[in-house]
Enzyme design. Structure first.
Site, PDB file in Angstrom:
ATOM      1  N   THR A  55      -6.647   1.597   4.702  1.00 21.14           N
ATOM      2  CA  THR A  55      -6.220   0.825   5.869  1.00 21.14           C
ATOM      3  C   THR A  55      -7.157   1.041   7.046  1.00 21.14           C
ATOM      4  OG1 THR A  55      -3.911   0.958   5.144  1.00 21.14           O
ATOM      5  CG2 THR A  55      -4.312   0.356   7.436  1.00 21.14           C
ATOM      6  N   CYS A  99      -4.879  -8.846 -14.190  1.00 16.55           N
ATOM      7  CA  CYS A  99      -5.335  -9.662 -15.322  1.00 16.55           C
ATOM      8  C   CYS A  99      -6.764 -10.149 -15.119  1.00 16.55           C
ATOM      9  CB  CYS A  99      -4.389 -10.836 -15.545  1.00 16.55           C
ATOM     10  SG  CYS A  99      -4.136 -11.892 -14.099  1.00 16.55           S
ATOM     11  N   SER A 111       0.856  -1.180   0.000  1.00 16.90           N
ATOM     12  CA  SER A 111       0.000   0.000   0.000  1.00 16.90           C
ATOM     13  C   SER A 111       0.886   1.222   0.000  1.00 16.90           C
ATOM     14  CB  SER A 111      -0.894   0.014   1.235  1.00 16.90           C
ATOM     15  OG  SER A 111      -1.773   1.120   1.220  1.00 16.90           O
ATOM     16  N   CYS A 131      -1.011  -9.196  -8.280  1.00 15.94           N
ATOM     17  CA  CYS A 131      -1.686  -7.892  -8.287  1.00 15.94           C
ATOM     18  C   CYS A 131      -3.151  -8.008  -8.669  1.00 15.94           C
ATOM     19  CB  CYS A 131      -0.959  -6.912  -9.196  1.00 15.94           C
ATOM     20  SG  CYS A 131      -1.188  -7.213 -10.968  1.00 15.94           S
ATOM     21  N   ARG A 185      -0.089  -3.797  -6.945  1.00 17.26           N
ATOM     22  CA  ARG A 185      -1.315  -4.388  -6.407  1.00 17.26           C
ATOM     23  C   ARG A 185      -2.508  -3.588  -6.903  1.00 17.26           C
ATOM     24  NH1 ARG A 185      -4.817  -7.533  -5.228  1.00 17.26           N
ATOM     25  NH2 ARG A 185      -5.159  -8.561  -3.224  1.00 17.26           N
ATOM     26  N   CYS A 230      -0.147  -6.080 -17.474  1.00 17.41           N
ATOM     27  CA  CYS A 230       0.514  -6.814 -16.391  1.00 17.41           C
ATOM     28  C   CYS A 230       1.824  -6.110 -16.019  1.00 17.41           C
ATOM     29  CB  CYS A 230       0.809  -8.249 -16.817  1.00 17.41           C
ATOM     30  SG  CYS A 230       1.795  -9.157 -15.583  1.00 17.41           S
ATOM     31  N   CYS A 272       4.498 -13.758 -11.418  1.00 23.46           N
ATOM     32  CA  CYS A 272       3.289 -13.116 -10.906  1.00 23.46           C
ATOM     33  C   CYS A 272       3.496 -12.525  -9.512  1.00 23.46           C
ATOM     34  CB  CYS A 272       2.141 -14.109 -10.891  1.00 23.46           C
ATOM     35  SG  CYS A 272       0.588 -13.457 -10.268  1.00 23.46           S
TER      36      CYS A 272
END
Length: 544
Positions: free
Chosen positions: A334, A519, A50, A516, A298, A490, A513
């Site tokens: 958060t 896709c 984050s 995140c 992310r 991606c 990968c």
């Protein structure tokens, strides 16, 4: 081979802020409850990414003595700069013209991964059992009631056949199961479809956040300085989103770009846009001469209140970003995720007092939610994202300034964006391909060197966790219509179009990968399904 089974009073899926807050609150309210948290990362915090500037409101409620207990909130915000960037210049916005939700007085620059590690310590001290390295792969459902989850099998080869050391996943059962998997949760997505939780909400919307941490010279470091930007480079291609740069502690600077995933240009690459972003003089001045030490990406759930699904279902509830409680007007999720977990814990406790065997629909949660400051925040921010989508950065920003600063978020109109992000791409034939500059290896970098910095590791010989509903779609549909955008959206180089003597071939480099979920969200044919790999696989973020 018989599958092992364990039973708990409450099972929490995902050791993020929402899940850990719910576990702590459960034990605060009833120390005798048997509470378990499972986490797919190799350790708590390994998959947490984050920005982040955190508002400590929920933490104050959950653990009022967090400062004396050593919570990793060390760098208070000392300055707030907001810029509208242009290709050739910039404009710094006066604080008086900034929506008040963007002000950060009293907030802290933090690593949410480290916050989760600390929250896990507090939970374990209360008796919560936490098991990292166990991915929740399947739901356990009986007569329409969710009774827990099954963790993923370990030791399968790429064909799904058992290897040496193969172990069946465990059945973890509970009276209530709380799902806090983060944005586009693998099981959360199934639960929303299974119980039609989104039938009364608008389309959910997402952004892709890409982030780096830089170690910078002391003369460039201004602890506590927060910089947010809008405009360039995304506006050159009709996209929206925004950048951020935070001066954390220990001489580190956090820099990132959020690209709204409703963009329509099939040749746009959020990763390459982020590399361009760092070259703007406003951002470059804080990075040049520094060293990039970490990278990650992310997706974020940012549809807000209008897109929020019903969260409760028989035997469980969706928490935090698994549901979509992020406050996009503040660019913060958060504190809202933590509050959703705390409210869920209170609802579970009340339900267990009336129905000791569990398995009910937690209808009392919605009343708690609507009575809380969490609902009030999301209601006041309900127009923020739709305004930017409908009117663009300048006019949308002006609308939000009036809505937030003049009406306190209670302007008597509700804007809605009903189009799915994946349905927005224009055909490749209607646009001009985008040519991005080559990385210089000093300020801008290629994808593979970035993935290396994320410490991403997967067992190579395992079933591919990126499933295609139809193997022919990438070449038959997506390539001719959209120039197969997976190779650009991606941020980890997972998808490639390989040309050989047989023609074009779609290649999936699943080991790259970083989880995140872009896709799963942005594929225009909705043909890619993100599944959990073996537990412990994926990125290993030390400080994100």
């Amino acid at each position: 081979m018989e599958r092992e089974s364990m039973e708990f009073d409450v099972l929490v899926v995902g050791a993020g802020p929402a899940g850990l807050s719910s576990a702590i609150r459960l034990k605060q309210l009833n120390a005798d409850l048997h509470v378990c948290v499972v986490e797919k990362g190799s350790e708590v915090g390994a998959h947490i990414l984050s920005g982040a500037v955190i508002e400590p409101r929920a933490l104050d409620e959950l653990l009022p003595d967090w400062q004396s207990q050593g919570a990793p909130l060390k760098t208070a915000v000392s300055g707030d700069d907001i810029y509208l960037l242009k290709a050739e210049g910039h404009r710094r916005l006066p604080n008086a013209l900034v929506p008040k939700t963007m002000h950060n007085e009293g907030n802290y620059i933090v690593s949410v991964g480290n916050l989760c590690r600390w929250l896990a310590e507090q939970a374990e001290a209360l008796g919560v059992e936490i098991y990292p390295g166990f991915a929740a792969a399947e739901l356990i459902e009986q007569d329409g009631i969710i009774e827990g989850i099954i963790t993923g099998d370990m030791g399968l080869d790429h064909n799904g056949e058992p290897k040496e050391g193969h172990m069946l996943g465990m059945a973890l059962k509970a009276k209530y199961t709380l799902f806090s998997e983060g944005c586009r949760g693998h099981l959360g997505k199934q639960l929303i479809a299974r119980y039609e939780l989104d039938k009364n909400s608008t389309a959910q919307h997402y952004g892709l956040g890409i982030k780096e941490i830089w170690q910078v010279p002391a003369n460039l470091h201004q602890p506590g300085l927060v910089v947010h930007t809008a405009g360039w480079p995304l506006d050159e291609h009709g996209a929206t989103g925004g950048g951020f740069l935070y001066h954390a502690d220990d001489g580190q600077v956090v820099v990132g770009l959020i690209t709204d995933l409703n963009y329509d240009h099939p040749y746009l690459s959020p990763y390459e846009e982020f590399q361009r972003y760092k070259t703007h003089p406003v951002i470059r001045q804080y990075l040049e001469g520094g060293e990039r030490i970490s990278y990650g990406a992310r997706a974020i759930t940012k549809g807000g209140l209008n897109a929020l699904p019903k969260m409760q279902f028989p035997g469980g509830i969706l928490l935090g970003c698994d549901a979509g409680t992020l406050n996009f007007a503040k660019i913060k999720g958060t504190h809202t995720a933590m509050k959703s977990g705390m409210l869920a814990a209170e609802a579970v406790i009340e339900s267990l007092e009336q129905h000791p065997s569990g398995g009910q629909v937690l209808d009392n949660y919605w009343q708690k939610f609507t009575d809380s400051w969490l609902f009030d925040e999301l209601f006041r921010s309900r127009n923020f994202g739709p305004a930017l989508h409908k009117f663009g950065t300048l006019m949308g920003g002006a609308f939000n300034y009036i809505d937030q600063n003049w009406f306190g978020g209670k302007l008597p109109v509700t804007l809605k964006d009903t189009r799915e992000d994946h349905a927005q791409l224009r055909p490749a034939s209607e646009v001009t391909p985008i040519t991005y500059p080559r990385p210089d290896g000093k300020l801008t970098f290629d994808r593979l060197s970035s993935v290396f910095l994320s410490s991403t590791v997967h067992e190579e010989d395992q079933p591919c966790h990126l499933r295609l509903k139809d193997d022919s779609v990438p070449i038959r549909v997506n390539l001719p219509q959209y120039a197969e955008p997976a190779q650009r959206y991606c941020p980890a180089g997972v998808y490639e179009i390989v040309e050989d003597e047989t023609g074009s071939r779609f290649q999936i480099n699943a080991a790259n990968c970083v989880h995140c979920k872009t896709c799963d969200i942005k594929d225009p044919s909705q043909n890619i399904v993100w599944m959990v790999p073996e537990g412990g696989g994926g990125p290993n973020y030390p400080n994100m």
